[in-house]
Design an enzyme around this catalytic site. Structure first.
Site, PDB file in Angstrom:
ATOM      1  N   MET A  73     -11.960   7.950  -0.349  1.00 13.24           N
ATOM      2  CA  MET A  73     -11.414   8.700  -1.491  1.00 13.24           C
ATOM      3  C   MET A  73     -11.991  10.094  -1.370  1.00 13.24           C
ATOM      4  O   MET A  73     -12.829  10.527  -2.180  1.00 13.24           O
ATOM      5  CB  MET A  73     -11.808   8.009  -2.808  1.00 13.24           C
TER       6      MET A  73
ATOM      7  N   HIS B 278     -12.885   2.592   2.501  1.00  8.76           N
ATOM      8  CA  HIS B 278     -11.844   3.143   1.629  1.00  8.76           C
ATOM      9  C   HIS B 278     -12.236   4.587   1.322  1.00  8.76           C
ATOM     10  O   HIS B 278     -13.133   4.840   0.525  1.00  8.76           O
ATOM     11  CB  HIS B 278     -11.775   2.276   0.360  1.00  8.76           C
TER      12      HIS B 278
ATOM     13  N   ASP C 244      -6.827  -3.512  -4.737  1.00 10.80           N
ATOM     14  CA  ASP C 244      -8.160  -3.006  -5.084  1.00 10.80           C
ATOM     15  C   ASP C 244      -8.180  -2.525  -6.530  1.00 10.80           C
ATOM     16  O   ASP C 244      -7.483  -1.577  -6.880  1.00 10.80           O
ATOM     17  CB  ASP C 244      -8.510  -1.852  -4.123  1.00 10.80           C
TER      18      ASP C 244
ATOM     19  N   GLY D 175     -11.885   5.858  -8.375  1.00  9.52           N
ATOM     20  CA  GLY D 175     -13.053   6.629  -8.807  1.00  9.52           C
ATOM     21  C   GLY D 175     -14.164   5.795  -9.423  1.00  9.52           C
ATOM     22  O   GLY D 175     -15.327   6.180  -9.360  1.00  9.52           O
TER      23      GLY D 175
ATOM     24  N   SER E 248     -16.523  -5.174  -3.127  1.00  6.74           N
ATOM     25  CA  SER E 248     -16.734  -3.724  -3.107  1.00  6.74           C
ATOM     26  C   SER E 248     -18.193  -3.446  -3.442  1.00  6.74           C
ATOM     27  O   SER E 248     -18.655  -3.786  -4.542  1.00  6.74           O
ATOM     28  CB  SER E 248     -15.838  -3.063  -4.147  1.00  6.74           C
TER      29      SER E 248
ATOM     30  N   HIS F  84     -16.256  -4.142   1.497  1.00  7.00           N
ATOM     31  CA  HIS F  84     -15.415  -3.006   1.107  1.00  7.00           C
ATOM     32  C   HIS F  84     -16.334  -1.849   0.720  1.00  7.00           C
ATOM     33  O   HIS F  84     -17.195  -1.983  -0.146  1.00  7.00           O
ATOM     34  CB  HIS F  84     -14.504  -3.401  -0.050  1.00  7.00           C
TER      35      HIS F  84
ATOM     36  N   MET G 146     -16.553   8.259  -2.013  1.00 12.42           N
ATOM     37  CA  MET G 146     -16.013   9.211  -3.013  1.00 12.42           C
ATOM     38  C   MET G 146     -16.728  10.548  -2.881  1.00 12.42           C
ATOM     39  O   MET G 146     -17.956  10.586  -2.675  1.00 12.42           O
ATOM     40  CB  MET G 146     -16.238   8.653  -4.417  1.00 12.42           C
TER      41      MET G 146
ATOM     42  N   ASP H 282     -16.631   1.940  -0.538  1.00 12.83           N
ATOM     43  CA  ASP H 282     -15.925   3.012  -1.253  1.00 12.83           C
ATOM     44  C   ASP H 282     -16.607   4.357  -1.066  1.00 12.83           C
ATOM     45  O   ASP H 282     -17.762   4.535  -1.451  1.00 12.83           O
ATOM     46  CB  ASP H 282     -15.880   2.675  -2.753  1.00 12.83           C
TER      47      ASP H 282
ATOM     48  N   MET I 256      -3.758   0.393  -4.943  1.00 12.00           N
ATOM     49  CA  MET I 256      -4.766   0.504  -6.003  1.00 12.00           C
ATOM     50  C   MET I 256      -4.176  -0.066  -7.296  1.00 12.00           C
ATOM     51  O   MET I 256      -3.081   0.318  -7.709  1.00 12.00           O
ATOM     52  CB  MET I 256      -5.133   1.973  -6.268  1.00 12.00           C
TER      53      MET I 256
ATOM     54  N   GLY J  33      -9.948  -4.251 -10.439  1.00 10.82           N
ATOM     55  CA  GLY J  33      -9.762  -5.196 -11.544  1.00 10.82           C
ATOM     56  C   GLY J  33      -9.396  -6.601 -11.117  1.00 10.82           C
ATOM     57  O   GLY J  33      -8.846  -7.362 -11.914  1.00 10.82           O
TER      58      GLY J  33
HETATM   59  O1  LIG Z   1     -11.865   1.745  -4.948  1.00  9.74           O
HETATM   60  C1  LIG Z   1     -12.452   1.389  -5.940  1.00  9.74           C
HETATM   61  C2  LIG Z   1     -12.525   2.294  -7.135  1.00  9.74           C
HETATM   62  O2  LIG Z   1     -11.925   3.493  -6.825  1.00  9.74           O
HETATM   63  C3  LIG Z   1     -13.172   0.051  -5.961  1.00  9.74           C
HETATM   64  O3  LIG Z   1     -13.012  -0.575  -4.716  1.00  9.74           O
HETATM   65  C4  LIG Z   1     -12.688  -0.863  -7.060  1.00  9.74           C
HETATM   66  O4  LIG Z   1     -12.635  -0.258  -8.303  1.00  9.74           O
HETATM   67  C5  LIG Z   1     -13.447  -2.155  -7.089  1.00  9.74           C
HETATM   68  O5  LIG Z   1     -14.125  -2.362  -8.261  1.00  9.74           O
HETATM   69  P1  LIG Z   1     -13.675  -3.457  -9.365  1.00  9.74           P
HETATM   70  O6  LIG Z   1     -13.369  -4.729  -8.653  1.00  9.74           O
HETATM   71  O7  LIG Z   1     -14.874  -3.520 -10.252  1.00  9.74           O
HETATM   72  O8  LIG Z   1     -12.449  -2.892 -10.051  1.00  9.74           O
HETATM   73 FE   LIG Z   2     -11.986   0.676  -3.051  1.00  8.49          FE
END
Ligand SMILES: O=C(CO)[C@H](O)[C@H](O)COP(=O)(O)O
Ligand SMILES: [Fe+2]
Length: 221
Positions: free
Chosen positions: A70, A68, A177, A144, A9, A34, A38, A36, A139, A179
């Site tokens: 959001m 992705h 997606d 976010g 990401s 990836h 937002m 993101d 998720m 952590g």
């Molecule tokens: O969609 C996302 C947050 O909304 C990111 O893709 C996701 O959080 C990736 O970051 P990490 O791997 O650091 O958790």
């Molecule tokens: Fe994401």
């Protein structure tokens, strides 16, 4: 053998040198990018839009770009990202008034379509649109922000989603997606995921290749 994909990401990349960062993770063995998006409306954060996706394509990025969304609403952004070179476009069902129509729009523009479910959302909203999906994204953090901790209840949902996909007989990727790390990726794969987004675990590492290789090794184990 499962065709696993690792999708760093770019939320955790250095935006001041984004082209080089994307080149570096692809060189280090990543499969996808990836991306993101937002809007400070659907989620309380603001990132990057279609011009940046197009800039990455112009920079020479050939790998699949996994957008992705959001954002709310979604249809205008779907059109703009399809024009900008997106490969996959995924959105959150509650952000579209007509989910089936938005999914059809993505495919009609030549992209692969997906839905994204937040940690507290059940699988009901995908049941009747399975034939419109190329990917289901679960998720494992609240959307976010990068760098959050994996929510363990997602493992049970992954198992249910894997069953739903297998029962459908359709070719749908199951992406996770939030952590994801080298330490938990094997357990996440065992629960049914085949596509792994990882932001901070890759971009915060000193050596991207080492971080990605550790993930692949854990997947093979
Ligand atoms: O969609 C996302 C947050 O909304 C990111 O893709 C996701 O959080 C990736 O970051 P990490 O791997 O650091 O958790
Ligand atoms: Fe994401």
């Amino acid at each position: 053998m499962t065709d696993y994909k690792i999708a760093p990401s770019i939320l955790s990349a250095n935006f001041a040198r984004l082209g080089e960062e994307v080149d570096a993770v692809l060189e280090a063995g990543a499969d996808w990018v990836h991306f993101d998006v937002m809007d400070n409306h659907y989620v309380p954060n603001l990132t990057i839009g279609p011009m940046v996706c197009q800039a990455l394509r112009k920079h020479g990025v050939k790998a699949p770009i996994d957008v992705h969304l959001m954002v709310e609403p979604v249809d205008d952004m779907i059109r703009m990202f399809a024009d900008a070179g997106a490969t996959y476009i995924t959105f959150h069902p509650e952000a579209s008034r007509h989910v089936d129509r938005s999914l059809q729009l993505i495919r009609s523009l030549g992209c692969k379509a997906g839905l994204v479910l937040n940690p507290a959302s059940g699988l009901d909203s995908v049941r009747y649109v399975m034939d419109r999906l190329d990917m289901l994204l679960l998720m494992s953090v609240n959307p976010g922000f990068g760098g959050q901790k994996f929510i363990p209840a997602t493992l049970g949902k992954l198992r249910e989603a894997r069953q739903l996909i297998d029962d459908s007989g359709l070719d749908i990727r199951l992406e996770i997606d939030g952590g994801v790390t080298g330490q938990n990726i094997a357990e996440i794969a065992a629960a049914g995921a085949d596509t792994f987004v990882a932001g901070s675990a890759i971009f915060n590492a000193d050596d991207y290749a080492e971080a990605i290789t550790a993930m692949r090794t854990a997947l093979e184990s």
